[in-house]
Design a protein around this motif. Structure first.
Motif, short mmCIF file in Angstrom:
data_model
loop_
_atom_site.label_atom_id
_atom_site.label_comp_id
_atom_site.label_asym_id
_atom_site.label_seq_id
_atom_site.Cartn_x
_atom_site.Cartn_y
_atom_site.Cartn_z
N UNK A 107 0.88 -0.99 0.10
CA UNK A 107 -0.20 0.04 0.16
C UNK A 107 0.93 1.41 -0.07
N UNK A 108 0.68 1.90 -1.03
CA UNK A 108 1.57 3.29 -0.98
C UNK A 108 1.31 4.25 0.10
N UNK A 109 0.05 4.19 0.77
CA UNK A 109 -0.17 5.15 1.79
C UNK A 109 0.37 4.66 3.33
N UNK A 110 0.91 3.43 3.16
CA UNK A 110 1.63 2.90 4.42
C UNK A 110 3.07 2.96 4.16
N UNK A 111 3.85 4.02 4.79
CA UNK A 111 5.27 4.17 4.55
C UNK A 111 5.99 3.03 4.53
N UNK A 112 6.12 2.24 5.37
CA UNK A 112 6.84 0.91 5.32
C UNK A 112 6.57 0.14 3.95
N UNK A 113 5.29 0.08 3.67
CA UNK A 113 5.00 -0.70 2.38
C UNK A 113 5.55 0.00 1.21
N UNK A 114 5.29 1.38 1.10
CA UNK A 114 5.77 2.01 -0.12
C UNK A 114 7.25 1.83 -0.06
N UNK A 115 7.94 1.99 0.95
CA UNK A 115 9.58 1.51 0.95
C UNK A 115 9.88 0.31 0.28
N UNK A 116 8.88 -0.64 0.71
CA UNK A 116 9.23 -2.00 0.49
C UNK A 116 9.14 -2.16 -1.12
N UNK A 117 7.92 -1.53 -1.83
CA UNK A 117 7.83 -1.36 -3.20
C UNK A 117 8.87 -0.91 -3.96
N UNK A 118 9.23 0.37 -3.61
CA UNK A 118 10.31 1.08 -4.09
C UNK A 118 11.55 0.28 -4.13
N UNK A 119 11.91 -0.21 -2.73
CA UNK A 119 13.06 -1.26 -2.65
C UNK A 119 13.11 -2.21 -3.86
N UNK A 120 11.98 -3.12 -3.76
CA UNK A 120 11.90 -4.07 -4.89
C UNK A 120 12.02 -3.80 -6.31
N UNK A 121 11.53 -2.48 -6.63
CA UNK A 121 11.37 -2.18 -8.14
C UNK A 121 12.95 -1.59 -8.26
N UNK A 122 13.80 -1.23 -7.42
CA UNK A 122 15.13 -0.65 -7.46
C UNK A 122 15.98 -1.96 -7.64
N UNK A 123 15.61 -3.08 -7.10
CA UNK A 123 16.39 -4.32 -7.03
C UNK A 123 16.14 -4.84 -8.55
N UNK A 124 14.98 -4.90 -9.01
CA UNK A 124 14.74 -5.34 -10.37
C UNK A 124 15.56 -4.57 -11.43
N UNK A 125 15.34 -3.13 -11.35
CA UNK A 125 15.97 -2.22 -12.43
C UNK A 125 17.32 -1.91 -12.15
N UNK A 126 18.17 -2.36 -11.12
CA UNK A 126 19.61 -1.74 -11.11
C UNK A 126 20.26 -2.64 -11.62
N UNK A 127 21.47 -2.13 -12.11
CA UNK A 127 22.51 -2.66 -12.77
C UNK A 127 23.45 -3.57 -11.90
N UNK A 128 23.89 -4.74 -12.66
CA UNK A 128 24.77 -5.71 -11.83
C UNK A 128 26.10 -5.28 -11.50
N UNK A 129 27.05 -6.08 -11.09
CA UNK A 129 28.54 -5.51 -10.71
C UNK A 129 29.36 -5.30 -11.77
N UNK A 130 28.91 -5.81 -12.98
CA UNK A 130 29.49 -5.29 -14.30
C UNK A 130 28.95 -4.12 -15.01
N UNK A 131 27.79 -3.46 -14.25
CA UNK A 131 27.22 -2.20 -14.88
C UNK A 131 26.16 -2.61 -15.74
N UNK A 132 25.58 -3.83 -16.21
CA UNK A 132 24.60 -4.15 -16.96
C UNK A 132 23.21 -3.76 -16.35
#
Length: 205
Positions: A107-132
């Motif tokens: 839930x975007x209106x629950x701060x802990x849950x909003x941060x959890x969603x954003x953390x998961x999105x960042x993990x999916x879309x982050x580059x790996x250690x080679x910058x891919x």
């Protein structure tokens, strides 16, 4: 006089309706620690691929089953389902219609849950250690993310506004059903290879 003017500004500010908002992602994600894609960085990486859905298929997808199990172990939130026969035309359907999308309750209106969603999105879309770029999404076959009136599809550098949240003039609507807006859950869609459990995250680990 100045004090009265400032007080009036404060009152007007408090009484004004809250502005509509949408998730604003970074233009380019940076590396994150403990990225599972790092262990696979030396292996060939899948291209960014988007497989549209065309029909309803209730057959269970092994990659989706594995993906939901991975989310259950590694992410905050709760499982809201995968399959529903949702067609838009003769050869056009939601990824849910082919069992290639999961709704994950946050839930975007629950701060802990909003941060959890954003953390998961960042993990999916982050580059790996080679910058891919978008390494974990590509290795898992994640081709679509919808969250907080914003949409990302495979290969996109950043999120764009989600069309059901927009007016005919392209402006963000003030009142949108929370579920339609994806503000009470995160939508994650998989490619056909990801849903079949044939991407490198599943075959090379």
């Amino acid at each position: 006089m100045l004090a009265r003017l400032l007080a009036l500004v404060v009152v007007l500010g408090l009484s004004a309706p809250a502005a509509a908002r949408a998730y604003e992602s970074p233009v380019a994600y940076t590396a994150v620690s403990h990225n599972p894609a790092d262990a696979l960085a030396e292996l060939p990486l899948e291209d960014s691929t988007y497989d549209p859905a065309t029909k309803c298929s209730a057959r269970r997808k092994p990659g989706m089953t594995a993906f939901v199990a991975w989310l259950t172990r590694h992410a905050e939130g709760a499982f809201w389902g995968t399959y529903r026969c949702e067609k838009w035309g003769k050869r056009s359907a939601s990824l849910h219609a082919e069992g290639r999308a999961v709704d994950w309750a946050l839930d975007v209106d629950v701060p802990l849950q909003r941060r959890a969603a954003e953390k998961l999105i960042a993990l999916f879309l982050a580059p790996d250690r080679l910058g891919q770029p978008q390494a974990l999404a590509r290795r898992m076959g994640v081709e679509e993310i919808i969250w907080d009136c914003s949409y990302w599809g495979a290969g996109m550098a950043s999120f764009r506004p989600y069309s059901p949240c927009l007016s005919k003039r392209g402006k963000l609507r003030t009142h949108v059903n929370k579920t339609v807006a994806h503000r009470d859950h995160l939508h994650l869609g998989l490619t056909k290879a990801g849903a079949a459990k044939k991407t490198s995250f599943w075959t090379q680990r």
